[in-house]
Scaffold this active site. Sequence first.
Site, PDB file in Angstrom:
ATOM      1  N   THR A  33      47.197  34.630  39.419  1.00 24.21           N
ATOM      2  CA  THR A  33      46.323  33.503  39.752  1.00 24.21           C
ATOM      3  C   THR A  33      45.809  33.701  41.163  1.00 24.21           C
ATOM      4  OG1 THR A  33      46.231  31.132  40.234  1.00 24.21           O
ATOM      5  CG2 THR A  33      48.402  32.154  40.361  1.00 24.21           C
ATOM      6  N   GLY A  34      44.572  33.305  41.389  1.00 24.50           N
ATOM      7  CA  GLY A  34      43.997  33.460  42.725  1.00 24.50           C
ATOM      8  C   GLY A  34      42.540  33.845  42.624  1.00 24.50           C
ATOM      9  N   THR A  76      44.530  28.029  37.135  1.00 28.22           N
ATOM     10  CA  THR A  76      45.017  29.024  36.171  1.00 28.22           C
ATOM     11  C   THR A  76      46.456  28.744  35.782  1.00 28.22           C
ATOM     12  OG1 THR A  76      43.522  30.767  36.900  1.00 28.22           O
ATOM     13  CG2 THR A  76      45.493  31.497  35.807  1.00 28.22           C
TER      14      THR A  76
HETATM   15  N1  ASP Z   1      42.154  33.864  38.933  1.00 27.95           N
HETATM   16  C1  ASP Z   1      41.295  32.859  38.370  1.00 27.95           C
HETATM   17  C2  ASP Z   1      39.896  33.370  38.340  1.00 27.95           C
HETATM   18  O1  ASP Z   1      39.469  34.004  39.267  1.00 27.95           O
HETATM   19  C3  ASP Z   1      41.285  31.590  39.131  1.00 27.95           C
HETATM   20  C4  ASP Z   1      42.598  31.029  39.506  1.00 27.95           C
HETATM   21  O2  ASP Z   1      43.636  31.639  39.417  1.00 27.95           O
HETATM   22  O3  ASP Z   1      42.587  29.910  39.911  1.00 27.95           O
HETATM   23  O4  ASP Z   1      39.192  33.070  37.394  1.00 27.95           O
END
Ligand code: ASP
Length: 341
Positions: free
Chosen positions: A258-259, A207
């Site tokens: 992000t996460g 992300t």
């Molecule tokens: N938050 C993003 C999602 O769940 C993924 C990420 O941040 O890597 O789609």
Amino acid sequence: MRCPRSGRSRLLLPWLLVLLFVAGNAGCRTRPIAVEPVLVIHGGAGVPSKSELTPEGDRAYREGLTEALVAGHAVLRQGGSSLDAVTAAVRVLEDNPLFNAGRGAALNRDGVAELDSAVMDGATLKAGAVAGVRTVRNPVDAARKVMERTPHVLLAGSGAEAFAVSAGLPVVSNAYFITEARRRQLQEILDAPSRRAALPASVGFGTVGAVALDRSGHLAAATSTGGLAGKLPGRIGDSPLIGSGTWADDATCAVSSTGQGEFFIRYAVAHDIAARMAHGGRSVDAAAREVVLGTLVKAGGEGAVIVLDRRGRFSMPYNSEGLFRGWIGSDGIPHTAIHER
Ligand code: ASP
């Protein structure tokens, strides 16, 4: 009868005039006082451990972040809006195959890139988002068009793609987004589901996002992602959901997350941070840390946020191994960090 002036009132009179002048001007002012613009970005919480990140990798990620900072800050320096700045910064990160957004996005279980993105304008609380798009070259531009040209907030799938075409945005085949590194990553996940369970949740994260404050004192946020590697087709994460992965309100802050999206959705992370500032009187840093290092950790959710307030103060807490991130403020110098606390 004339009223004799006392010495005290003679002293007060000039101050009273100054006060009246300032108040009068404030009333007539159509624009807020100019502030120093600030841009903060992230390239995802899915960072390799310090020992796994080679010096070349480290350099390449920092160069990518710097390029995005420079592009976004150029907009702010020229007096452009925070909305234009976050869109410009995220577009650069979408085009960089190192980051999980646009080209280089993580792949779903079927090996297809399905992309989510959102933008939000802190001055108006207008927002736009797209989810599950497979052919829009820059999803952040599509999110922006949804905000500006439709009465809606979120368009998904084929409807979002048809809208992007009608808005004149470039489309590409899904192969454009797919890199060899992402193919290998997906293969590893599919080959060894039990090994994956033992890996940190951040394997497969990514992300990108940006938050900005412009000279007029307005905040904006943008987020873009390929989502979690190996996700089920049709799965939508937190990034395009206003109040979860993306938020901006001039009254409090701008947020990009992000996460593990499912946690960010269930705990309405971005809005929770803003609410703690609005109703609990928290500073930007206290609010962000309470949610990322408190609420999310207790719930078992891994990830990070970048948060910026209207005075240019920002916070970038993460409970993951690290966070690809960068910022640029009054010194005009792009700063980047990955594992540093
Ligand atoms: N938050 C993003 C999602 O769940 C993924 C990420 O941040 O890597 O789609």
